[in-house]
Design a protein around this motif. Structure first.
Motif, mmCIF file in Angstrom:
data_model
loop_
_atom_site.group_PDB
_atom_site.id
_atom_site.type_symbol
_atom_site.label_atom_id
_atom_site.label_comp_id
_atom_site.label_asym_id
_atom_site.label_seq_id
_atom_site.Cartn_x
_atom_site.Cartn_y
_atom_site.Cartn_z
ATOM 1 N N ALA A 243 0.806 -1.223 0.000
ATOM 2 C CA ALA A 243 0.000 0.000 0.000
ATOM 3 C C ALA A 243 0.835 1.266 0.000
ATOM 4 C CB ALA A 243 -0.937 0.003 1.203
ATOM 5 N N THR A 244 2.070 1.201 0.508
ATOM 6 C CA THR A 244 2.832 2.433 0.752
ATOM 7 C C THR A 244 4.174 2.506 0.041
ATOM 8 O OG1 THR A 244 3.863 1.488 2.741
ATOM 9 C CG2 THR A 244 1.767 2.666 3.038
ATOM 10 N N HIS A 245 4.564 1.481 -0.706
ATOM 11 C CA HIS A 245 5.939 1.430 -1.196
ATOM 12 C C HIS A 245 6.293 2.607 -2.103
ATOM 13 C CE1 HIS A 245 3.934 -0.506 -4.686
ATOM 14 N NE2 HIS A 245 4.965 -0.059 -5.361
ATOM 15 N N GLU A 246 5.361 3.075 -2.922
ATOM 16 C CA GLU A 246 5.699 4.176 -3.819
ATOM 17 C C GLU A 246 5.745 5.510 -3.081
ATOM 18 O OE1 GLU A 246 6.793 5.981 -7.512
ATOM 19 O OE2 GLU A 246 6.993 3.984 -6.607
ATOM 20 N N TYR A 247 4.935 5.670 -2.048
ATOM 21 C CA TYR A 247 5.048 6.871 -1.224
ATOM 22 C C TYR A 247 6.427 6.925 -0.561
ATOM 23 C CZ TYR A 247 -0.011 7.398 -1.701
ATOM 24 O OH TYR A 247 -1.284 7.555 -2.202
#
Length: 297
Positions: A243-247
């Protein structure tokens, strides 16, 4: 407030049945070239879907507040009748196309949508792999509210669009007769959308209708067999990291930036944006090899 059914809730039994049927079909009629199913991947997709229900309920509070304010301010009102609902569905699908396309070409928006593309499989559980940060989606639909569409009617149309897209996430359905393929988003068109080959990247954004892609020059038909996933895949089944890897990658790139111009580019440029004259760093957090704008042109 319009009394409209919760189409997602009503569709859950069909989702479960179709997923079981697809799984069984792979067992009795395997296809060595198909991505098929993998237990950890499917579990992650289901987990992402369940998590999205929780987070969407939280995001709904500020979104409904904004939509309600806009609806109260506009003098326009569209009644909820059978034929106006069809027009609302058409309008919602049009703005979905632009929301979807925007979430591919602006990196901070892509950080939300990349979740849905992060599986290297393509099956009905992939449809459930939904992001947890959909707060970036609501601005695209403000024009519909300003035109007099009740927020509850918009929610119904958005749910119907989401339910329609469930069945296009499969390799078990080939190409349909030409009239259907020309007008509707189909499994063939959506396989292209989820593919990671260069010629397939950032194509076929339509939700229910594929005619928007034909009109706005983002359509590509299915030719070579798609390879699913990202151009730089993530090696995790942890839902929180998915859910957060690109952020996290954006944050790393912004910290390493040399100027405010570069920081802005890392956030609002395409997923593969680089300062002029600079090559991508090995292991960089971006997942596309060229800017989305370059690929669509």
């Amino acid at each position: 407030m319009p009394n409209l059914p919760d189409v997602v809730l009503w569709s859950v039994p069909a989702f479960v049945l179709l997923t079981v049927v697809e799984m069984v079909s792979y067992r009795f009629h395997p296809d060595e070239e198909a991505a098929g199913y993998e237990t950890k991947d499917a579990a992650t997709s289901v987990g992402m879907g369940l998590g999205s229900l929780v987070f969407d309920a939280l995001w709904k509070i500020p979104i409904v507040a904004v939509y309600t304010a806009v609806y109260e301010l506009t003098p326009l009102r569209i009644p909820v009748l059978w034929w106006t609902v069809l027009l609302m569905l058409l309008g919602q699908d049009f703005f979905y196309y632009w929301s979807h396309r925007g979430h591919h070409v602006v990196r901070i928006l892509w950080a939300c949508h990349v979740v849905h593309h992060s599986s290297r499989k393509f099956n009905f559980t992939t449809a459930l792999r939904q992001p947890w940060t959909t707060l970036t989606v609501w601005p695209f639909y403000v024009p519909l509210i300003a035109l007099g569409v009740h927020p509850a009617a918009l929610a119904f149309c958005s749910s119907a669009n989401l339910v329609y897209q469930f069945w296009v996430h499969t390799e078990r359905v080939g190409k349909l007769p030409r009239p259907f393929e020309y007008v509707l988003n189909t499994p063939s068109h959506h396989r292209v959308h989820h593919a990671s080959q260069g010629g397939y990247l950032d194509r076929n954004f339509g939700g229910i209708l594929i005619v928007w892609d034909r009109l706005f020059r983002s359509f590509t038909g299915e030719g070579e067999r798609p390879v699913f996933g990202l151009t730089k895949n993530i090696a995790t089944y942890n839902p929180l990291r998915v859910a957060t890897h690109e952020y996290a990658a954006i944050a790393r790139d912004v910290r390493a930036a040399d100027s405010w111009h570069e920081r802005a580019g890392r956030i609002f440029g395409g997923p593969g944006w680089q300062p002029a004259g600079r090559s991508p760093a090995p292991g960089a957090g971006t997942v596309h090899e060229a800017t989305a704008a370059e690929r669509i042109a």
